[in-house]
Scaffold this active site. Structure first.
Site, PDB file in Angstrom:
ATOM      1  CG  PHE A 179      -2.464 -16.822 -17.386  1.00 53.58           C
ATOM      2  CD1 PHE A 179      -2.146 -15.657 -17.145  1.00 53.58           C
ATOM      3  CD2 PHE A 179      -3.696 -17.068 -17.852  1.00 53.58           C
ATOM      4  CE1 PHE A 179      -2.843 -14.446 -17.647  1.00 53.58           C
ATOM      5  CE2 PHE A 179      -4.507 -16.041 -18.231  1.00 53.58           C
ATOM      6  CZ  PHE A 179      -4.083 -14.663 -17.985  1.00 53.58           C
ATOM      7  NE  ARG A 216      -3.462  -2.962   0.430  1.00 50.27           N
ATOM      8  CZ  ARG A 216      -3.061  -4.066   0.292  1.00 50.27           C
ATOM      9  NH1 ARG A 216      -2.077  -4.175  -0.631  1.00 50.27           N
ATOM     10  NH2 ARG A 216      -3.593  -5.019   0.265  1.00 50.27           N
ATOM     11  NE  ARG A 217       5.122   0.816   2.764  1.00 47.15           N
ATOM     12  CZ  ARG A 217       6.199   0.636   3.351  1.00 47.15           C
ATOM     13  NH1 ARG A 217       7.591   0.961   3.209  1.00 47.15           N
ATOM     14  NH2 ARG A 217       6.037  -0.284   4.743  1.00 47.15           N
ATOM     15  N   GLY A 218       2.052   2.171  -3.252  1.00 47.55           N
ATOM     16  CA  GLY A 218       1.783   2.382  -4.683  1.00 47.55           C
ATOM     17  C   GLY A 218       2.852   1.657  -5.437  1.00 47.55           C
ATOM     18  CE1 TYR A 237      -3.753  -6.519 -11.018  1.00 45.95           C
ATOM     19  CE2 TYR A 237      -5.011  -8.185  -9.964  1.00 45.95           C
ATOM     20  CZ  TYR A 237      -3.793  -7.628 -10.269  1.00 45.95           C
ATOM     21  OH  TYR A 237      -2.884  -8.232  -9.834  1.00 45.95           O
ATOM     22  NE  ARG A 251      -3.068   3.956  -7.922  1.00 44.49           N
ATOM     23  CZ  ARG A 251      -3.795   3.959  -9.001  1.00 44.49           C
ATOM     24  NH1 ARG A 251      -3.823   3.962 -10.204  1.00 44.49           N
ATOM     25  NH2 ARG A 251      -5.131   3.527  -8.402  1.00 44.49           N
TER      26      ARG A 251
HETATM   27  C1  LIG Z   1      -2.556 -11.006 -12.023  1.00 44.44           C
HETATM   28  C2  LIG Z   1      -2.117 -11.394 -10.725  1.00 44.44           C
HETATM   29  O1  LIG Z   1      -0.874 -11.825 -10.643  1.00 44.44           O
HETATM   30  S1  LIG Z   1      -3.105 -11.541  -9.399  1.00 44.44           S
HETATM   31  C3  LIG Z   1      -1.982 -11.518  -8.084  1.00 44.44           C
HETATM   32  C4  LIG Z   1      -1.823 -10.363  -7.344  1.00 44.44           C
HETATM   33  N1  LIG Z   1      -0.931 -10.643  -5.918  1.00 44.44           N
HETATM   34  C5  LIG Z   1      -1.441 -11.164  -4.867  1.00 44.44           C
HETATM   35  O2  LIG Z   1      -2.558 -11.540  -4.553  1.00 44.44           O
HETATM   36  C6  LIG Z   1      -0.205 -11.367  -3.934  1.00 44.44           C
HETATM   37  C7  LIG Z   1      -0.218 -10.781  -2.467  1.00 44.44           C
HETATM   38  N2  LIG Z   1      -0.545  -9.393  -2.726  1.00 44.44           N
HETATM   39  C8  LIG Z   1       0.262  -8.283  -3.002  1.00 44.44           C
HETATM   40  O3  LIG Z   1       1.462  -8.744  -3.373  1.00 44.44           O
HETATM   41  C9  LIG Z   1      -0.157  -7.150  -2.832  1.00 44.44           C
HETATM   42  O4  LIG Z   1      -1.119  -6.884  -1.770  1.00 44.44           O
HETATM   43  C10 LIG Z   1      -0.817  -6.428  -4.285  1.00 44.44           C
HETATM   44  C11 LIG Z   1      -0.144  -6.936  -5.445  1.00 44.44           C
HETATM   45  C12 LIG Z   1      -2.087  -7.155  -4.417  1.00 44.44           C
HETATM   46  C13 LIG Z   1      -1.155  -4.857  -4.051  1.00 44.44           C
HETATM   47  O5  LIG Z   1       0.106  -4.311  -4.004  1.00 44.44           O
HETATM   48  P1  LIG Z   1       0.453  -3.059  -3.200  1.00 44.44           P
HETATM   49  O6  LIG Z   1       1.674  -2.274  -3.825  1.00 44.44           O
HETATM   50  O7  LIG Z   1       0.115  -2.870  -1.944  1.00 44.44           O
HETATM   51  O8  LIG Z   1      -0.869  -1.890  -3.963  1.00 44.44           O
HETATM   52  P2  LIG Z   1      -0.833  -0.244  -4.440  1.00 44.44           P
HETATM   53  O9  LIG Z   1      -0.184   0.131  -2.960  1.00 44.44           O
HETATM   54  O10 LIG Z   1      -0.020  -0.082  -5.756  1.00 44.44           O
HETATM   55  O11 LIG Z   1      -2.266  -0.170  -4.478  1.00 44.44           O
HETATM   56  C14 LIG Z   1      -2.837   0.279  -5.678  1.00 44.44           C
HETATM   57  C15 LIG Z   1      -4.186   0.245  -5.458  1.00 44.44           C
HETATM   58  O12 LIG Z   1      -5.043  -0.780  -5.456  1.00 44.44           O
HETATM   59  C16 LIG Z   1      -5.477  -1.162  -3.949  1.00 44.44           C
HETATM   60  N3  LIG Z   1      -5.397  -2.270  -3.364  1.00 44.44           N
HETATM   61  C17 LIG Z   1      -4.326  -2.898  -3.376  1.00 44.44           C
HETATM   62  N4  LIG Z   1      -4.400  -4.272  -3.084  1.00 44.44           N
HETATM   63  C18 LIG Z   1      -5.529  -4.441  -2.914  1.00 44.44           C
HETATM   64  C19 LIG Z   1      -6.473  -5.601  -2.420  1.00 44.44           C
HETATM   65  N5  LIG Z   1      -5.868  -6.729  -1.936  1.00 44.44           N
HETATM   66  N6  LIG Z   1      -7.615  -5.365  -2.139  1.00 44.44           N
HETATM   67  C20 LIG Z   1      -8.409  -4.215  -2.899  1.00 44.44           C
HETATM   68  N7  LIG Z   1      -7.436  -2.994  -2.897  1.00 44.44           N
HETATM   69  C21 LIG Z   1      -6.307  -3.119  -3.229  1.00 44.44           C
HETATM   70  C22 LIG Z   1      -4.948   0.289  -3.067  1.00 44.44           C
HETATM   71  O13 LIG Z   1      -5.710   0.473  -2.213  1.00 44.44           O
HETATM   72  C23 LIG Z   1      -4.715   1.012  -4.141  1.00 44.44           C
HETATM   73  O14 LIG Z   1      -5.928   1.927  -4.417  1.00 44.44           O
HETATM   74  P3  LIG Z   1      -5.912   3.489  -4.700  1.00 44.44           P
HETATM   75  O15 LIG Z   1      -4.730   3.661  -5.486  1.00 44.44           O
HETATM   76  O16 LIG Z   1      -6.877   3.248  -6.071  1.00 44.44           O
HETATM   77  O17 LIG Z   1      -6.455   4.074  -3.914  1.00 44.44           O
END
Ligand SMILES: CC(=O)SCCNC(=O)CCNC(=O)[C@H](O)C(C)(C)COP(=O)(O)OP(=O)(O)OC[C@H]1O[C@@H](n2cnc3c(N)ncnc32)[C@H](O)[C@@H]1OP(=O)(O)O
Length: 422
Positions: free
Chosen positions: A422, A103-105, A136, A108
């Site tokens: 995938f 949650r630090r971008g 997403y 994004r």
């Molecule tokens: C296609 C695939 O590979 S799907 C697999 C996704 N990966 C996983 O589930 C592995 C475990 N989770 C993670 O690694 C991380 O929590 C991630 C990748 C889901 C999110 O990464 P972060 O760097 O924390 O996300 P980031 O800070 O860039 O957030 C971007 C936005 O998404 C939102 N967001 C991030 N994670 C989530 C979540 N799990 N549920 C809902 N919203 C989320 C944030 O609030 C933020 O919202 P905003 O900018 O619109 O206000």
């Protein structure tokens, strides 16, 4: 660890990033640990050079500085139409951010970098299979292929259609040596029968089959491949002791993880075998939402729909190209306003469909349809209908006749189904 302000350093993966990528990936997806070296080499080979993005935290001088990774496969999917058009799609995968950097971008930033690349390379679509349904949409993806989970009670499930009186076997167990010789071609044939079908190239096939072969757990059998000339299924049985403790009788279950039939006969004959597995009480399987099995058995309650999941998410990167390449089932002449807050790929378009073929042009006329680009993705392959989407308040049209015309035009012959994770 340094406590200086967090800065992102984002680049395409190089040789020295890969050990950390495997560690991060295993940790994020709750794996026991990184795969063995030989598997790592094969996994890496599935990505093109420059198709993996990593983020490091340069403030970290001791400990792991890798904050995130995201990658994409160069894939193809079937879109609606006859004959079925096939489109290039960037298959987003391996997305993870270190638990220390959430949650630090970071996500994004990685998404923005990948979108730049996909747009520069003119991909009409991006696709993904999501761990969570809430991540997403903000990037313009919408759920676009669903799957129903069936749990079938075998002592009640009997096919209505009689077995061929000759008794000749139309389904066989595939020999291990035949798997890579026969199944990819069958799967290829299947992809032309379903919108949303994700095509597999040879490295994906090899990874999949290796994964099935390597998968082992207590009480789980090896995988078995059932082969028909027009389809196949892959299943394993699970015989947990607690299931037999009370009765002393076998009470195993079977999980089908691949079921692809290109004809009704193949569907029926593969099920004839699966519904007759001795010593097995239930079979579970993911199927398209229009799967006919409940109608094919004498007791439809033997086929319990125990879940419905969003299996494939779609992102339209080029609206005119996407609307032009698919087929339609009714004529249409509408001005559509597509909103895309995350990448500005939307706009106002006139969509004219005649005899199933679309023409799309930019328009300055008053729109009669308004929707978000993620909603267009959910309608595009046929997973949801416009009227259902309008009822949910996600699609605006100037009147019910327009919604009905969209329903007719965007209907698909068959429910979309991705078939590949995938
Ligand atoms: C296609 C695939 O590979 S799907 C697999 C996704 N990966 C996983 O589930 C592995 C475990 N989770 C993670 O690694 C991380 O929590 C991630 C990748 C889901 C999110 O990464 P972060 O760097 O924390 O996300 P980031 O800070 O860039 O957030 C971007 C936005 O998404 C939102 N967001 C991030 N994670 C989530 C979540 N799990 N549920 C809902 N919203 C989320 C944030 O609030 C933020 O919202 P905003 O900018 O619109 O206000």
């Amino acid at each position: 660890m340094s406590t200086s302000a967090f800065r992102l350093e984002l680049h395409r993966a190089t040789e020295s990033d890969w050990p950390d990528i495997f560690v991060n990936d295993a940790r994020a997806f709750l794996q026991p640990g990184p795969p063995p070296a030989a598997e790592q080499a094969k996994a890496r080979a599935m990505f093109g050079d420059g198709d993996v993005v990593v983020v490091r935290d340069p403030g970290i001088t001791t400990g792991q500085s890798l904050a995130g990774v995201a990658a994409f496969y160069r894939m193809r999917i079937t879109v609606p139409g006859t004959p079925a058009p096939v489109a290039r799609a960037a298959g987003l995968s391996w997305v993870s951010v270190a638990a220390t950097h959430r949650r630090r971008g970071v996500l994004r930033a990685m998404m923005s970098d990948l979108f730049d690349q996909w747009e520069a390379e003119n991909f009409p679509f991006a696709i993904l299979t999501a761990t969570e349904a809430t991540i997403y949409e903000r990037f313009g993806f919408g759920p676009a292929c669903l799957a129903d989970k069936y749990t079938i009670t075998l002592d009640k499930a009997h096919l209505r259609a009689e077995q061929d009186s000759s008794g000749a076997a139309t389904v066989t167990f595939a020999a291990a040596a035949d798997v890579m010789k026969i199944l990819p071609a069958l799967h290829d044939r299947w992809t032309s029968t379903r919108p949303g079908a994700v095509h597999r190239d040879e490295p994906h096939w090899r990874t999949l089959v290796r994964g099935y072969d390597a998968e082992s757990a207590p009480h789980r059998s090896a995988g078995h491949y059932l082969l028909h000339r027009d389809g196949y299924a892959h299943y394993r049985t699970i015989d947990e002791p607690e299931n037999t403790e009370n009765s002393g009788a076998y009470a195993a279950r079977a999980e089908v993880d691949e079921f692809f039939a290109t004809t009704d006969e193949a569907h029926r004959e593969l099920w004839r075998v699966l519904l007759n597995l001795d010593l097995v009480t239930t079979v579970s399987v993911d199927v398209p939402t229009d799967d006919p099995l409940p109608l094919a058995v004498t007791d439809m309650r033997s086929v319990d729909v125990t879940g419905r999941d969003d299996k494939l998410w779609l992102r339209i990167l080029d609206v005119p190209a996407a609307l032009t390449m698919r087929g339609y089932r009714g004529d249409l002449d509408v001005v559509i306003d597509v909103e895309d807050r995350s990448r500005d790929r939307g706009g106002t378009f006139r969509l004219q469909v005649s005899d199933g073929v679309a023409q799309v042009s930019a328009s300055s006329a008053e729109p009669v349809v308004r929707l978000d680009i993620s909603v267009l993705a959910s309608l595009y392959l046929g997973a949801f209908t416009p009227s259902m989407t309008a009822a949910a308040g996600r699609l605006w049209t100037a009147g019910p006749d327009i919604t009905a015309a969209l329903d007719r035009a965007w209907a698909t012959d068959r429910a979309p189904f991705a078939g590949t994770y995938f």
